[in-house]
Design an enzyme around this catalytic site. Structure first.
Site, PDB file in Angstrom:
ATOM      1  N   LYS A  10      -1.090   2.532  -1.290  1.00  0.00           N
ATOM      2  CA  LYS A  10      -1.198   3.930  -0.830  1.00  0.00           C
ATOM      3  C   LYS A  10       0.025   4.264   0.045  1.00  0.00           C
ATOM      4  CE  LYS A  10      -6.098   3.502  -1.468  1.00  0.00           C
ATOM      5  NZ  LYS A  10      -7.409   4.073  -1.299  1.00  0.00           N
ATOM      6  N   GLU A 167     -13.348   3.900 -10.671  1.00  0.00           N
ATOM      7  CA  GLU A 167     -13.302   3.928  -9.207  1.00  0.00           C
ATOM      8  C   GLU A 167     -14.246   5.004  -8.687  1.00  0.00           C
ATOM      9  OE1 GLU A 167      -9.723   2.098  -7.272  1.00  0.00           O
ATOM     10  OE2 GLU A 167      -9.194   4.178  -7.598  1.00  0.00           O
TER      11      GLU A 167
HETATM   12  P1  PGA Z   1      -9.996   0.576  -1.440  1.00  0.00           P
HETATM   13  O1  PGA Z   1      -9.132   1.554  -2.357  1.00  0.00           O
HETATM   14  O2  PGA Z   1      -9.902  -0.793  -2.024  1.00  0.00           O
HETATM   15  O3  PGA Z   1      -9.357   0.672  -0.082  1.00  0.00           O
HETATM   16  O4  PGA Z   1     -11.397   1.097  -1.460  1.00  0.00           O
HETATM   17  C1  PGA Z   1      -9.163   1.445  -3.755  1.00  0.00           C
HETATM   18  C2  PGA Z   1      -8.268   2.485  -4.366  1.00  0.00           C
HETATM   19  O5  PGA Z   1      -8.221   3.601  -3.861  1.00  0.00           O
HETATM   20  O6  PGA Z   1      -7.594   2.239  -5.366  1.00  0.00           O
END
Ligand code: PGA
Length: 251
Positions: A10, A167
């Site tokens: 991110k 997701e």
């Molecule tokens: P997370 O994010 O593992 O922090 O929940 C997953 C993603 O957004 O791809």
């Protein structure tokens, strides 16, 4: 088939120095694990500082986003051919944070998927329902529509370059991961949708990942019990030790 373990950093980390440390830490360990392909998706800014090591078995490089044109007067955008030139093999499309904060519609996501494929990138295409949609029994229809719209005009000859990541939005960054049973149900549902759009054979061979609060505690269940082909890991991918445990548990 190798499991695909994707690190989605991110908008992290904040400095080149930290990014290099993460790249090095992951490359050193990931290279020893032959049963998984580790894919690191850093922010655009750190794509160019990645050590060359990525090519000797450490990890594969991916981007978190791309524009849907290859070049031209589009201030601030990064195109798929640029990503390819920087050594990326994958690009993420349709992440829920892009849908939510940057108003990316199914139509825009579809254009990005096609532009990425044109540039010979593999696509990690994210789909998933919000809490509200799940509470209203809309999970399957939402996911089905996202897949159909995102893959519109993506022919059977190209769809094997697309990896689908289930997701659930309510599971992302919340610590509230989807149960193994529920994730498995959705994996089978995605296969059903793909077999309706394409063929049963294409659907069976599709690579499907789970993402949403994956940790070293829960990662093995998604692979070994729910049958996913890999994982999309956000928060936990910023901690080398934790991320390496996830890769090891999955292989
Ligand atoms: P997370 O994010 O593992 O922090 O929940 C997953 C993603 O957004 O791809």
């Amino acid at each position: 088939m190798k499991k695909l373990i994707v690190a989605n950093w991110k908008c992290n980390p904040a400095s080149q120095k930290e990014a290099k440390k993460l790249f090095d830490g992951i490359a050193k360990e990931a290279k020893k694990i032959k049963k998984a392909e580790t894919i690191v998706c850093p922010p655009f800014a750190w794509l160019a500082v990645v050590p060359q090591k990525r090519n000797d078995g450490g990890f594969t490089l991916g981007a978190q986003n791309c524009f849907f044109e290859q070049k031209g007067a589009f201030t601030g955008e990064i195109s798929p051919v640029m990503l390819k030139d920087l050594g990326c093999k994958y690009v993420i499309a349709g992440h829920s944070e892009r849908r939510k904060y940057f108003q990316e519609t199914d139509e825009i996501i579809n254009k990005k998927i096609k532009a990425g494929l044109d540039a010979k990138l593999k696509i990690i295409f994210c789909v998933g329902e919000t809490k509200e949609q799940r509470d209203n029994d809309k999970t399957e229809i939402v996911v089905k529509n996202q897949i159909a719209a995102g893959l519109k005009d993506v022919g059977a000859s190209k769809v094997d370059e697309v990896v689908i990541a289930y997701e659930p939005v309510w599971a992302i960054g919340t610590g509230n991961a989807c149960s193994v049973e529920e994730s498995q149900k959705m994996r089978l549902f995605i296969i059903k949708v793909l077999s309706e759009i394409y063929t049963p054979k294409i659907a069976r061979e599709a690579k499907i990942l789970y993402g949403g609060s994956v940790s070293s505690q829960n990662s093995a269940g998604y692979i070994k019990e729910a049958g996913f082909n890999g994982l999309l890991v956000g928060g936990a991918s910023l901690n080398v030790e934790e991320f390496v445990k996830i890769i090891k548990n999955s292989a």
